[in-house]
Design a protein around this motif. Structure first.
Motif, PDB file in Angstrom:
ATOM      1  N   PHE A   1       0.920  -1.287   0.390  1.00  0.00           N
ATOM      2  CA  PHE A   1       0.461  -0.297  -0.192  1.00  0.00           C
ATOM      3  C   PHE A   1       1.092   0.982  -0.127  1.00  0.00           C
ATOM      4  N   ASP A   2       2.656   1.143  -0.560  1.00  0.00           N
ATOM      5  CA  ASP A   2       2.998   2.200  -0.372  1.00  0.00           C
ATOM      6  C   ASP A   2       2.064   3.086  -1.477  1.00  0.00           C
ATOM      7  N   PHE A   3       2.830   4.452  -1.491  1.00  0.00           N
ATOM      8  CA  PHE A   3       2.160   6.196  -1.236  1.00  0.00           C
ATOM      9  C   PHE A   3       0.732   6.272  -0.942  1.00  0.00           C
ATOM     10  N   ALA A   4      -0.080   5.361  -0.653  1.00  0.00           N
ATOM     11  CA  ALA A   4      -1.538   5.256  -0.978  1.00  0.00           C
ATOM     12  C   ALA A   4      -1.956   6.845  -0.006  1.00  0.00           C
ATOM     13  N   TYR A   5      -0.574   7.117   1.354  1.00  0.00           N
ATOM     14  CA  TYR A   5      -1.033   7.460   2.814  1.00  0.00           C
ATOM     15  C   TYR A   5      -0.741   8.905   1.723  1.00  0.00           C
TER      16      TYR A   5
ATOM     17  N   PHE B   1      -8.883  -6.143   4.490  1.00  0.00           N
ATOM     18  CA  PHE B   1      -9.061  -4.462   4.333  1.00  0.00           C
ATOM     19  C   PHE B   1     -10.020  -4.147   4.406  1.00  0.00           C
ATOM     20  N   SER B   2     -10.577  -4.848   4.894  1.00  0.00           N
ATOM     21  CA  SER B   2     -12.174  -4.271   4.767  1.00  0.00           C
ATOM     22  C   SER B   2     -12.367  -3.487   4.072  1.00  0.00           C
ATOM     23  N   VAL B   3     -12.414  -3.921   2.416  1.00  0.00           N
ATOM     24  CA  VAL B   3     -12.161  -2.497   0.946  1.00  0.00           C
ATOM     25  C   VAL B   3     -13.729  -3.745   0.322  1.00  0.00           C
ATOM     26  N   ASP B   4     -14.557  -2.737  -0.540  1.00  0.00           N
ATOM     27  CA  ASP B   4     -15.341  -3.361  -1.279  1.00  0.00           C
ATOM     28  C   ASP B   4     -14.688  -3.834  -2.370  1.00  0.00           C
ATOM     29  N   PRO B   5     -15.262  -5.469  -2.258  1.00  0.00           N
ATOM     30  CA  PRO B   5     -14.583  -6.655  -3.411  1.00  0.00           C
ATOM     31  C   PRO B   5     -14.535  -5.734  -4.669  1.00  0.00           C
ATOM     32  N   HIS B   6     -15.273  -4.800  -5.176  1.00  0.00           N
ATOM     33  CA  HIS B   6     -15.249  -4.296  -6.389  1.00  0.00           C
ATOM     34  C   HIS B   6     -14.044  -4.311  -6.981  1.00  0.00           C
ATOM     35  N   LYS B   7     -13.091  -3.744  -5.026  1.00  0.00           N
ATOM     36  CA  LYS B   7     -12.028  -2.750  -5.608  1.00  0.00           C
ATOM     37  C   LYS B   7     -10.889  -4.522  -5.994  1.00  0.00           C
ATOM     38  N   VAL B   8     -11.542  -5.207  -5.669  1.00  0.00           N
ATOM     39  CA  VAL B   8      -9.718  -6.721  -5.623  1.00  0.00           C
ATOM     40  C   VAL B   8     -10.118  -7.214  -6.678  1.00  0.00           C
ATOM     41  N   LYS B   9      -9.613  -8.051  -7.540  1.00  0.00           N
ATOM     42  CA  LYS B   9      -9.040  -8.069  -9.357  1.00  0.00           C
ATOM     43  C   LYS B   9      -8.289  -9.443  -9.207  1.00  0.00           C
TER      44      LYS B   9
ATOM     45  N   ILE C   1      -4.831   3.842   3.495  1.00  0.00           N
ATOM     46  CA  ILE C   1      -4.275   3.799   3.277  1.00  0.00           C
ATOM     47  C   ILE C   1      -5.714   2.786   1.921  1.00  0.00           C
ATOM     48  N   THR C   2      -6.522   1.924   2.605  1.00  0.00           N
ATOM     49  CA  THR C   2      -7.310   1.089   1.808  1.00  0.00           C
ATOM     50  C   THR C   2      -7.926   1.959   0.959  1.00  0.00           C
ATOM     51  N   THR C   3      -8.708   3.100   1.452  1.00  0.00           N
ATOM     52  CA  THR C   3      -9.997   3.841   1.146  1.00  0.00           C
ATOM     53  C   THR C   3      -8.730   4.698  -0.170  1.00  0.00           C
TER      54      THR C   3
END
Length: 136
Positions: free
Chosen positions: A35-39, A100-108, A78-80
């Motif tokens: 998740f580098d750079f996400a911040y 990471f509690s992210v929308d499954p649509h964001k995972v491919k 970072i996950t947002t």
């Protein structure tokens, strides 16, 4: 590795350097193995977490040992800010989405780009050329 890449005329800079910051600031896509750079992602940039392996340990929101308020806030940032996370399979898709509690649509389910070379007919030759080393 830095010197080898430069000798091969492959543009690279050192992490944390002024040059690195300039390249990152100008980039439209930020592709990392984490998740580098996400911040520090600016508006308009796309962050792709190409990840680096299947999570065999408890991480993210599932890691109660690291669940301090600061950790959780940082993880939410970072996950947002991450636009896409790559996964190897349906199982890792579900696991990463949950951890990471992210929308499954964001995972491919793309597989891992770093492994694509292994399935190329002349991958060994390309690796030898890149490293300038006999790997036989």
């Amino acid at each position: 590795m830095f010197e080898l890449l430069n000798r091969k005329e492959i543009k690279c800079v050192l992490e944390g350097s002024r040059e690195a910051r300039e390249i990152i600031d100008k980039a439209h896509y930020l592709i990392t193995s984490s998740f580098d750079f996400a911040y520090n992602k600016r508006i308009g940039q796309i962050h792709i977490a190409a990840w680096h392996g299947f999570p065999l340990k408890v991480i993210g929101f599932f890691d109660s040992a690291a669940a301090s308020e600061t950790y959780v806030k940082g993880l939410k940032v970072i996950t947002t800010q991450t636009d896409l996370i790559t996964a190897t399979s349906r199982f890792s898709h579900i696991t990463l989405s949950g951890m990471f509690s992210v929308d499954p649509h964001k995972v491919k389910e793309t597989g891992y780009p770093r492994n694509d070379m292994m399935f190329n007919n002349n991958s060994k030759q390309k690796l030898q050329e890149l490293l300038d080393t006999d790997i036989s």
